[in-house]
Scaffold this motif. Structure first.
Motif, mmCIF file in Angstrom:
data_model
loop_
_atom_site.group_PDB
_atom_site.id
_atom_site.type_symbol
_atom_site.label_atom_id
_atom_site.label_comp_id
_atom_site.label_asym_id
_atom_site.label_seq_id
_atom_site.Cartn_x
_atom_site.Cartn_y
_atom_site.Cartn_z
ATOM 1 N N MET A 94 0.856 -1.180 0.000
ATOM 2 C CA MET A 94 0.000 0.000 0.000
ATOM 3 C C MET A 94 0.892 1.229 0.000
ATOM 4 S SD MET A 94 -3.225 -1.027 0.088
ATOM 5 C CE MET A 94 -4.055 0.472 0.602
ATOM 6 N N LYS A 95 0.494 2.246 -0.762
ATOM 7 C CA LYS A 95 1.297 3.461 -0.890
ATOM 8 C C LYS A 95 0.442 4.684 -0.608
ATOM 9 C CE LYS A 95 5.031 1.298 -2.335
ATOM 10 N NZ LYS A 95 6.247 1.254 -1.501
ATOM 11 N N GLY A 96 1.107 5.849 -0.536
ATOM 12 C CA GLY A 96 0.411 7.113 -0.385
ATOM 13 C C GLY A 96 0.483 7.646 1.026
ATOM 14 N N ASP A 97 0.205 8.949 1.169
ATOM 15 C CA ASP A 97 0.308 9.605 2.473
ATOM 16 C C ASP A 97 -0.616 9.002 3.517
ATOM 17 O OD1 ASP A 97 2.299 11.297 1.742
ATOM 18 O OD2 ASP A 97 1.049 13.092 1.589
ATOM 19 N N ALA A 98 -1.831 8.620 3.122
ATOM 20 C CA ALA A 98 -2.777 8.088 4.107
ATOM 21 C C ALA A 98 -2.207 6.839 4.766
ATOM 22 C CB ALA A 98 -4.118 7.778 3.452
ATOM 23 N N TYR A 99 -1.703 5.911 3.964
ATOM 24 C CA TYR A 99 -1.179 4.664 4.517
ATOM 25 C C TYR A 99 0.167 4.876 5.204
ATOM 26 C CZ TYR A 99 -0.067 -0.203 5.205
ATOM 27 O OH TYR A 99 0.243 -1.405 5.800
ATOM 28 N N GLU A 100 1.024 5.706 4.622
ATOM 29 C CA GLU A 100 2.389 5.836 5.107
ATOM 30 C C GLU A 100 2.545 6.837 6.246
ATOM 31 O OE1 GLU A 100 4.589 6.772 1.598
ATOM 32 O OE2 GLU A 100 4.257 4.804 0.685
ATOM 33 N N ARG A 101 1.569 7.769 6.408
ATOM 34 C CA ARG A 101 1.764 8.824 7.397
ATOM 35 C C ARG A 101 0.574 9.035 8.334
ATOM 36 N NH1 ARG A 101 3.979 14.004 4.267
ATOM 37 N NH2 ARG A 101 4.358 14.638 6.430
ATOM 38 N N SER A 102 -0.582 8.450 8.022
ATOM 39 C CA SER A 102 -1.790 8.678 8.817
ATOM 40 C C SER A 102 -2.120 7.423 9.624
ATOM 41 C CB SER A 102 -2.942 9.069 7.877
ATOM 42 O OG SER A 102 -4.114 9.316 8.614
ATOM 43 N N GLY A 103 -3.361 7.342 10.099
ATOM 44 C CA GLY A 103 -3.798 6.147 10.819
ATOM 45 C C GLY A 103 -2.961 5.865 12.045
ATOM 46 N N ILE A 156 0.151 5.172 12.364
ATOM 47 C CA ILE A 156 1.536 5.651 12.437
ATOM 48 C C ILE A 156 1.627 7.052 13.028
ATOM 49 C CG2 ILE A 156 1.826 6.644 10.119
ATOM 50 C CD1 ILE A 156 4.492 4.860 10.100
ATOM 51 N N VAL A 157 0.641 7.909 12.757
ATOM 52 C CA VAL A 157 0.678 9.236 13.371
ATOM 53 C C VAL A 157 0.439 9.137 14.874
ATOM 54 C CG1 VAL A 157 -1.765 9.842 13.030
ATOM 55 C CG2 VAL A 157 -0.041 11.640 13.056
ATOM 56 N N LEU A 158 -0.365 8.151 15.298
ATOM 57 C CA LEU A 158 -0.571 7.942 16.730
ATOM 58 C C LEU A 158 0.684 7.384 17.394
ATOM 59 C CD1 LEU A 158 -4.209 6.545 16.822
ATOM 60 C CD2 LEU A 158 -3.428 8.862 17.302
ATOM 61 N N ASP A 159 1.440 6.549 16.676
ATOM 62 C CA ASP A 159 2.712 6.065 17.231
ATOM 63 C C ASP A 159 3.582 7.243 17.651
ATOM 64 O OD1 ASP A 159 1.895 3.511 16.524
ATOM 65 O OD2 ASP A 159 3.098 3.455 14.686
ATOM 66 N N HIS A 160 3.678 8.229 16.769
ATOM 67 C CA HIS A 160 4.491 9.410 17.072
ATOM 68 C C HIS A 160 3.863 10.215 18.215
ATOM 69 C CE1 HIS A 160 7.394 9.036 13.808
ATOM 70 N NE2 HIS A 160 6.396 8.727 12.993
ATOM 71 N N MET A 161 2.544 10.350 18.186
ATOM 72 C CA MET A 161 1.867 11.131 19.217
ATOM 73 C C MET A 161 2.071 10.525 20.602
ATOM 74 S SD MET A 161 -2.107 12.379 19.266
ATOM 75 C CE MET A 161 -2.792 10.938 20.069
ATOM 76 N N PHE A 162 2.140 9.194 20.670
ATOM 77 C CA PHE A 162 2.350 8.519 21.946
ATOM 78 C C PHE A 162 3.821 8.507 22.368
ATOM 79 C CE2 PHE A 162 -1.603 5.894 20.731
ATOM 80 C CZ PHE A 162 -2.447 6.795 21.353
ATOM 81 N N GLY A 163 4.679 9.107 21.556
ATOM 82 C CA GLY A 163 6.075 9.265 21.947
ATOM 83 C C GLY A 163 7.002 8.137 21.556
ATOM 84 N N ALA A 164 6.547 7.238 20.706
ATOM 85 C CA ALA A 164 7.408 6.134 20.282
ATOM 86 C C ALA A 164 8.479 6.635 19.312
ATOM 87 C CB ALA A 164 6.587 5.045 19.608
ATOM 88 N N ASN A 165 9.607 5.961 19.302
ATOM 89 C CA ASN A 165 10.631 6.156 18.280
ATOM 90 C C ASN A 165 10.336 5.165 17.162
ATOM 91 O OD1 ASN A 165 12.204 8.088 19.835
ATOM 92 N ND2 ASN A 165 12.772 6.334 21.113
#
Length: 324
Positions: A104-113, A115-124
């Motif tokens: 799967m490609k594109g901003d929605a799959y690669e940067r949203s959903g 994965i954005v929560l992973d960053h928000m929760f402070g994960a590396n």
């Protein structure tokens, strides 16, 4: 009686999760009564089935003195997102080593959903192209006080989370006067289905379990289920289970793990327009295709175990927009 008190455990979820009637869905299917076990609404980190496993996995990690948790998955891993949230709550460092293994490609799959929560929760978050990069990233972050969790949190210890869930669910069914039903549970990395299968057998429950695989062939999924259930049984010091009440199918996977199908989109629409329940495209959506086919053939109530995954739905937003 199943005694889990000997195992270190941290409180992450809101238990018990609801067991909701789904009468409009049952009518649409022409099936016996349908109930939905809502493990998607258990609180921390946008909910989902991995929290039950993480209660045991992180309980042991903390007892071992860990300050860092490392785990793996695809870009839109629900397990990674829930691990990141649990680590945030517990004050642990979280390293997510993710591999772009779903086509799967594109901003929605690669940067949203997720994965954005992973960053928000402070994960590396370490995004790797292949197994070699994954191994290199793991070597960089691993250290003496790090504990590594398997993909999906699926090992014998993680399976105990769904042995506990089986006790909870059978109790809820008994409270309703239901002593025989079919539980439909997605089978991915395996511990959720294995825990339900083992727990219901240890309880002597008279119902059945159906586990549609969302990633592996039927033969591989059966082997994984038996291995995980056997490992969990060994931890409980009970004999390896027979699991004669469990069936597995693999014919709703489609082109591959995480790849949408037309049947999956149509069953997401069915759950949405009858019960207002959102399934995800990777796990519950694929399992619900098998559920939709199975339910009308049964003469006992059917329980759909909703394992969560709502944030991952947004990783498929362009495809969803095209469908709906």
């Amino acid at each position: 009686m199943i005694d889990l008190s000997a195992f270190p455990r941290v409180a992450l979820g809101s238990w018990p999760t609801p067991l909701d009637d789904a009468p409009r869905l049952a009518t649409a299917l022409g099936s016996p009564p349908v109930l939905i076990k809502r493990d998607d609404v258990n609180g921390l980190g946008a909910g989902g089935n991995k929290l039950r496993k993480l209660e045991f996995l992180l309980g042991q990690a903390i007892e071992q003195g860990a300050d860092t948790i490392i785990t793996f998955g695809a870009l839109q891993t629900n397990h990674g997102r829930q691990t990141a949230a649990a680590c945030a709550k517990l004050g642990l460092r979280c390293e997510l080593v993710l591999t772009a293994k779903v086509p799967m490609k594109g901003d929605a799959y690669e940067r949203s959903g997720n994965i954005v929560l992973d960053h928000m929760f402070g994960a590396n978050v370490h995004i790797c192209a292949d197994a070699e990069e994954t191994a290199q990233a793991y070597e960089r972050v691993n250290h003496d006080k790090a504990v590594t969790l398997p993909v999906g949190g699926s090992n014998g210890l993680g399976t105990l989370g769904y042995v506990a869930a089986a006790v909870e669910l059978v109790g809820q069914l008994n409270d309703r006067g239901i002593d025989n039903a079919c539980i439909v549970v997605p089978l991915g990395s395996g511990a959720t289905a294995a825990g339900i299968a083992l727990g219901t057998e240890l309880l002597g429950w008279s119902g059945t379990v159906h586990a549609p695989s969302v990633s592996h062939s039927k033969a591989d999924a059966e082997q994984e289920l038996h291995t995980l259930a056997g490992d969990a049984a060994a931890l409980l010091n009970v004999p390896a289970p027979k699991l004669a009440h469990v069936t597995i199918t693999d014919d709703t996977i489609g082109p591959g793990y995480g790849v949408p199908t037309e049947d999956m989109w149509s069953v997401l629409k069915l759950f949405g327009e009858t019960e207002g329940v959102v399934l995800d495209p990777v796990y519950t959506g694929k399992a619900a295709v098998a559920f939709r086919r199975l339910a009308p053939t049964l003469d006992v109530p059917v329980v759909f175990l909703h394992t969560g995954g709502l944030p991952g739905f947004y990783g498929y937003a362009p495809e969803a927009v095209a469908q709906f």
